[in-house]
Write an enzyme that holds these catalytic residues in place. Sequence first.
Site, PDB file in Angstrom:
ATOM      1  CG  MET A 149      31.019  95.079  -1.140  1.00 14.14           C
ATOM      2  SD  MET A 149      31.709  93.980  -2.488  1.00 14.14           S
ATOM      3  CE  MET A 149      31.329  94.802  -3.867  1.00 14.14           C
ATOM      4  CG  HIS A 150      30.584  88.365   2.517  1.00 13.01           C
ATOM      5  ND1 HIS A 150      29.687  88.558   1.283  1.00 13.01           N
ATOM      6  CD2 HIS A 150      30.957  86.998   2.485  1.00 13.01           C
ATOM      7  CE1 HIS A 150      29.853  86.936   0.797  1.00 13.01           C
ATOM      8  NE2 HIS A 150      30.518  86.324   1.618  1.00 13.01           N
ATOM      9  NE  ARG A 151      32.537  85.475  -2.508  1.00 10.56           N
ATOM     10  CZ  ARG A 151      32.620  83.990  -2.078  1.00 10.56           C
ATOM     11  NH1 ARG A 151      33.577  83.668  -1.661  1.00 10.56           N
ATOM     12  NH2 ARG A 151      31.188  83.472  -2.229  1.00 10.56           N
ATOM     13  N   PRO A 152      36.706  87.904   2.179  1.00  6.05           N
ATOM     14  CG  PRO A 152      37.377  86.325   3.450  1.00  6.05           C
ATOM     15  CD  PRO A 152      36.179  86.438   2.407  1.00  6.05           C
ATOM     16  CG  ASP A 175      31.817  90.065  -1.969  1.00  5.64           C
ATOM     17  OD1 ASP A 175      30.774  89.949  -1.219  1.00  5.64           O
ATOM     18  OD2 ASP A 175      32.756  90.726  -1.310  1.00  5.64           O
TER      19      ASP A 175
END
Length: 370
Positions: free
Chosen positions: A204-207, A283
């Site tokens: 998970m990394h999307r703002p 994501d």
Amino acid sequence: MKILSIVGARPNFMKVAPLHRAFLNYPDIESKIIHTGQHYDAKMSDVFFNQLELPKPDYFLGVGGGSHTQQTAKIMIEFEQVMKAEKPDIVLVVGDVNSTIACAMVAVKEHIPVVHVEAGLRSGDRRMPEEINRIMTDCISDQLFVTEIAGMNNLKRESIADEKVHFVGNVMIDSLVYYREKASRLTLLDEMGLKPKSYVLMTMHRPSNVDSEEGLKNILTIIKNTTVRKTVLFPVHPRTLKNMETFGLLDELRSLSDVIILEPQGYLEFLYLMENAEIIITDSGGIQEETTYLKVPCLTFRESTERPVTVEVGTNYLLSDLNPESVRELVSKILDGGAKEGHIPDFWDGHAAERIVDILREKYLVNQEQ
């Protein structure tokens, strides 16, 4: 024919590696790699270059961070100097990062042909910076190489001339096919005391998912629900780790049982972990493609996807928000034998780079000789 290939972020490395390798088969092609430094972590960049057998970049621009505008501007200024020194015949850009549109614009203004690999992808969401980069790059490119039929349809709808557009397949899959056997020799699972298909892999990394307390709490709940059935492996992105700490949630994450927290992984390590996972929760954009080829069920948290073939043909499920209950139900369905049967899309066969090189030689070398 001198070709400058642009890399700016780690996914670019996997796309340029098979192209550079294919260029080396032809003595009439000079291939140089330009690393803009858009995303730069010395340790991870070295790992990726070494694992993908890429040479040290011919130029490292070191542009670093900043806003999208600042970063794009810095890349353009630095790359202009490279263009003047090298005088290339072609500038090759991949994907949709700021480095892609920045270097494409510089090349076009210098009247150098631009080749866009992974062209035509559209999410339909112009709030995403990557979507703007894709549209603009395709608009100014001379040759557009497409990974899936949806890309062909998008470019036709946008009135891109047919003679510029080529359906060649997916260079990301070229890398996966080439390195799959090498990755299979790793022993990560043995070191963690796990067996293949005994865990769910998460990234998970999307703002939109990790920059709010609500999003992070939902991620924690999803992990808790999943560990009722399977161990969760979680290579934590630096952005996610920082935000977990900021919102006071890091200790809770570390205290969860049946969760193994990992540092960001190298390409081979992550390929190995994907292949042996029962399910992947993510994501990411690229992981949708790799899991489709590997036929591993993938739950992707995005409101839309620029890679619809992964949902329509492959093993990808698109989830519009971080709803823990929806995830719990879908994970249970898949683990109980209800996963959809995926198929590998057309031309995802490990030979996309070869098709691209054949077309470039025909367009820019054979025509010159004649």
